[in-house]
Motif scaffolding. Structure first.
Motif, PDB file in Angstrom:
ATOM      1  N   HIS A  91      -4.659  -0.829   4.246  1.00 32.12           N
ATOM      2  CA  HIS A  91      -3.773  -1.863   4.781  1.00 32.12           C
ATOM      3  C   HIS A  91      -4.597  -2.919   5.534  1.00 32.12           C
ATOM      4  O   HIS A  91      -4.480  -4.120   5.282  1.00 32.12           O
ATOM      5  CB  HIS A  91      -2.747  -1.210   5.714  1.00 32.12           C
TER       6      HIS A  91
ATOM      7  N   ARG B  37       3.017  -1.780   4.214  1.00 34.56           N
ATOM      8  CA  ARG B  37       2.986  -0.367   3.839  1.00 34.56           C
ATOM      9  C   ARG B  37       4.289   0.234   4.336  1.00 34.56           C
ATOM     10  O   ARG B  37       4.893  -0.291   5.266  1.00 34.56           O
ATOM     11  CB  ARG B  37       1.763   0.349   4.419  1.00 34.56           C
TER      12      ARG B  37
ATOM     13  N   VAL C 245       0.863  -1.186   0.000  1.00 35.03           N
ATOM     14  CA  VAL C 245       0.000   0.000   0.000  1.00 35.03           C
ATOM     15  C   VAL C 245       0.900   1.237   0.000  1.00 35.03           C
ATOM     16  O   VAL C 245       1.811   1.357   0.824  1.00 35.03           O
ATOM     17  CB  VAL C 245      -0.926   0.006   1.236  1.00 35.03           C
TER      18      VAL C 245
END
Length: 218
Positions: free
Chosen positions: A50, A62, A30
């Motif tokens: 996420h 992420r 992400v």
């Protein structure tokens, strides 16, 4: 959720890594919004994306682009950030060799980086682009777009106006062999400011990804 530090092109990159117990779980990265306008991996949209992927059974990463948080380096107009994203995907794949599905999700600036990563990495099977800033960045590199995905935006987005997103989607619709799904959240601005808007965005993303995963496992 474990904090991780992994090597990037300009030094260390800081991330949050959330693994599943299943060794063959699908994976997703992400990507956060613009570093020079306060964008970090803890942005609310990024955080919610996420957890949406994690709750669907994905192992998720992420991370902060160069120069953000504890990530080394400095802002590089998107060029270096694309390299950072590639390094993040390398890191994620290195720990999940058995994964059959790989997704990339990005918000705003992160959506632009995510679509460029999609062009370079044929193993990416799907994408989520939230509020893609088609008014600020050239998306013409998506010729052709190699994978189907979801573009989602708010009808009151003043940062990345809906008209520009429509034009981008219409252009991609002309390409054969892929399906671009486009969803708009009525009344939402760029940051999906209320809980209602955020829930609607996450709900649409979840429904889309689940449908795609079901189609590929039949």
């Amino acid at each position: 959720m474990p904090e991780v530090i992994f090597p990037g092109p300009e030094g260390r990159l800081e991330g949050r890594y959330h693994p599943q117990k299943e060794k063959d779980a699908p994976i997703a990265i992400v990507l956060h919004p613009h570093p020079q306008f306060g964008g970090t991996m803890n942005n609310k949209v990024v955080y919610n994306l996420h957890y949406a992927f994690y709750n669907m059974g994905f192992t998720v990463l992420r991370f902060n682009f160069r120069g953000v948080g504890r990530s080394q380096g400095e802002y590089d107009q998107g060029v270096g950030e694309l390299s950072d994203a590639a390094s993040a995907l390398d890191y994620l794949q290195s720990m999940n060799n058995n994964s059959k599905h790989c997704w990339v999700a990005g918000f705003s600036f992160g959506a632009w980086i995510g679509m460029q990563l999609l062009m370079r990495r044929p193993e990416i099977t799907g994408f989520i682009s939230v509020a893609p800033p088609a008014n600020m960045y050239d998306f013409s590199f998506l010729a052709p777009c190699p994978s189907s995905g979801l573009m989602i935006n708010g009808t009151n987005d003043r940062v990345a106006p809906p008209a520009d997103t429509h034009a981008l989607v219409n252009k991609l619709h002309e390409q054969k062999g892929i399906t671009i799904t486009h969803t708009e959240i009525e009344g939402a601005g760029h940051f999906f400011e209320t809980e209602e808007y955020m829930d609607a965005m996450v709900g649409n993303v979840t429904n889309y990804v689940k449908r795609r995963l079901t189609e590929t496992t039949r």
